[in-house]
Design a protein around this motif. Structure first.
Motif, PDB file in Angstrom:
ATOM      1  N   LEU A 252       0.671  -1.072   0.011  1.00  0.00           N
ATOM      2  CA  LEU A 252       0.035   0.070  -0.013  1.00  0.00           C
ATOM      3  C   LEU A 252       0.837   1.105   0.031  1.00  0.00           C
ATOM      4  O   LEU A 252       1.983   1.275   0.643  1.00  0.00           O
ATOM      5  CB  LEU A 252      -0.918  -0.086   1.236  1.00  0.00           C
ATOM      6  N   SER A 253       0.528   2.089  -0.860  1.00  0.00           N
ATOM      7  CA  SER A 253       1.095   3.530  -0.765  1.00  0.00           C
ATOM      8  C   SER A 253       0.161   4.569  -0.623  1.00  0.00           C
ATOM      9  O   SER A 253      -0.788   4.625  -1.086  1.00  0.00           O
ATOM     10  CB  SER A 253       1.891   3.800  -2.244  1.00  0.00           C
ATOM     11  N   LEU A 254       0.506   5.433   0.528  1.00  0.00           N
ATOM     12  CA  LEU A 254      -0.070   6.625   0.526  1.00  0.00           C
ATOM     13  C   LEU A 254       0.488   7.911  -0.118  1.00  0.00           C
ATOM     14  O   LEU A 254       1.733   8.027   0.111  1.00  0.00           O
ATOM     15  CB  LEU A 254      -0.153   7.028   2.104  1.00  0.00           C
ATOM     16  N   LEU A 255       0.014   8.504  -1.023  1.00  0.00           N
ATOM     17  CA  LEU A 255       0.480   9.629  -1.923  1.00  0.00           C
ATOM     18  C   LEU A 255      -0.148  10.809  -1.436  1.00  0.00           C
ATOM     19  O   LEU A 255      -1.186  11.001  -1.378  1.00  0.00           O
ATOM     20  CB  LEU A 255       0.257   9.064  -3.483  1.00  0.00           C
ATOM     21  N   TRP A 256       0.800  11.760  -1.284  1.00  0.00           N
ATOM     22  CA  TRP A 256       0.242  13.212  -0.900  1.00  0.00           C
ATOM     23  C   TRP A 256       0.997  14.107  -1.507  1.00  0.00           C
ATOM     24  O   TRP A 256       2.302  14.231  -1.883  1.00  0.00           O
ATOM     25  CB  TRP A 256       0.441  13.328   0.647  1.00  0.00           C
ATOM     26  N   VAL A 257       0.061  15.177  -2.097  1.00  0.00           N
ATOM     27  CA  VAL A 257       0.685  16.394  -2.819  1.00  0.00           C
ATOM     28  C   VAL A 257       0.206  17.587  -1.683  1.00  0.00           C
ATOM     29  O   VAL A 257      -0.668  18.210  -1.737  1.00  0.00           O
ATOM     30  CB  VAL A 257      -0.033  16.733  -4.067  1.00  0.00           C
ATOM     31  N   PRO A 258       1.377  17.945  -0.789  1.00  0.00           N
ATOM     32  CA  PRO A 258       1.068  18.869   0.261  1.00  0.00           C
ATOM     33  C   PRO A 258       0.822  20.240  -0.054  1.00  0.00           C
ATOM     34  O   PRO A 258       0.182  21.095   0.575  1.00  0.00           O
ATOM     35  CB  PRO A 258       2.214  18.723   1.260  1.00  0.00           C
ATOM     36  N   ASP A 259       1.358  20.650  -1.233  1.00  0.00           N
ATOM     37  CA  ASP A 259       1.333  21.990  -1.606  1.00  0.00           C
ATOM     38  C   ASP A 259       0.329  22.180  -2.883  1.00  0.00           C
ATOM     39  O   ASP A 259       0.316  22.996  -3.538  1.00  0.00           O
ATOM     40  CB  ASP A 259       2.724  22.723  -1.825  1.00  0.00           C
ATOM     41  N   ALA A 260      -0.720  21.253  -3.069  1.00  0.00           N
ATOM     42  CA  ALA A 260      -1.698  21.361  -4.215  1.00  0.00           C
ATOM     43  C   ALA A 260      -2.643  22.553  -3.983  1.00  0.00           C
ATOM     44  O   ALA A 260      -3.087  22.638  -3.031  1.00  0.00           O
ATOM     45  CB  ALA A 260      -2.638  19.893  -4.358  1.00  0.00           C
ATOM     46  N   ASP A 261      -3.187  23.189  -5.145  1.00  0.00           N
ATOM     47  CA  ASP A 261      -3.838  24.198  -4.953  1.00  0.00           C
ATOM     48  C   ASP A 261      -5.344  23.685  -4.772  1.00  0.00           C
ATOM     49  O   ASP A 261      -5.735  22.531  -4.980  1.00  0.00           O
ATOM     50  CB  ASP A 261      -4.151  24.823  -6.321  1.00  0.00           C
TER      51      ASP A 261
END
Length: 262
Positions: A252-261
């Motif tokens: 399992l991978s948690l993917l996160w774009v913390p600075d997404a608009d």
């Protein structure tokens, strides 16, 4: 779009006066319904959990495949309680495979997705879980904290999925087996990437775990182009954390774009 499972779970928790309860007592709930929870002596091949309602009235039995850890067992029971309490589900016996308990909207069948939505809300009510997760990273490190016996008492998979479901961040949970995508859950994550049955690229942390490297519960920056089929991937800050489930051959991978608009 909310599922019938979510709506019934909210009514169910309200009826049982569980509005502010983080970890409900499933044994007590099942007993009140006249349902006995029993481990299979000889489980059906591939069957993880099974609901056998009483054909002559209320009550019945939930049979579970032995060897499930506490968190996994709780989700299996909650999933079968959904089949018992959602009227359109209770027309026949339910024999649920592992894929049934991992069903998402658009993958695994609507009935099983509804049962999983019910189970998630019963075990991890959105209002409480969102408040607890808000101050944490979108990572398996956070999932381990939330899944603990002092928290919601669920599995890592369930906690990670719920983080994504309640999050306002741009994030996704991706399950892979042997380097191919099995299913995914998204929240405000609109990037194109591999979908069911497609291969992931070798530079992902998930691929590294498949190559028998250690999983990493903490967020680690990865080359976004390894996950995303997007011409602007080089501009995206993408963080990944991983969790291995050897018994299922799954990563399992948690993917996160913390600075997404947005």
């Amino acid at each position: 779009m909310n599922s019938e499972g979510l709506r019934f779970a909210r009514r169910f928790r309200q009826a049982l006066e569980l509005r502010d309860v983080r970890q409900c007592d499933l044994t007590e709930i099942a007993a009140a319904d006249g349902i006995e929870v029993i481990d299979f002596d000889d489980p059906d091949p591939g069957c993880t959990a099974c609901l056998l309602p009483n054909p002559h009235g209320d009550g019945g039995a939930i049979f579970l495949k032995p060897g499930q850890n506490t968190g996994r067992r709780r989700f299996s029971i909650a999933h079968e309680l959904a089949h018992y309490h959602i009227p359109t589900h209770r027309r026949r016996d339910r024999r649920c495979k592992e894929s049934s308990l991992q069903a998402t909207r658009g993958f695994g069948g609507e009935v099983e997705w509804e049962a999983n939505s019910f189970a998630a809300e019963l075990l991890m009510p959105a209002k409480l879980f969102r408040a607890d997760a808000r101050e944490l990273d979108v990572s398996f490190e956070a999932a381990y904290q939330l899944m603990s016996p002092d928290g919601y008492g669920v599995s890592a998979t369930a906690a990670a999925r719920r983080i994504v479901q309640v999050s306002e961040e741009s994030c996704a949970l991706v399950a892979t087996r042997n380097g191919s995508v099995e299913w995914q859950e998204r929240s405000n994550f609109y990037y194109r990437m591999a979908t069911h049955g497609q291969r992931i690229r070798g530079g992902t942390l998930a691929a590294a775990v498949t190559r028998r490297e250690s999983a990493n519960a903490r967020c680690e920056r990865v080359d976004a182009a390894e996950w995303l089929d997007d011409p602007h991937a080089c501009e995206v800050t993408l963080l990944e954390s991983t969790h291995a489930i050897p018994s299922l051959g799954q990563v399992l991978s948690l993917l996160w774009v913390p600075d997404a608009d947005g």
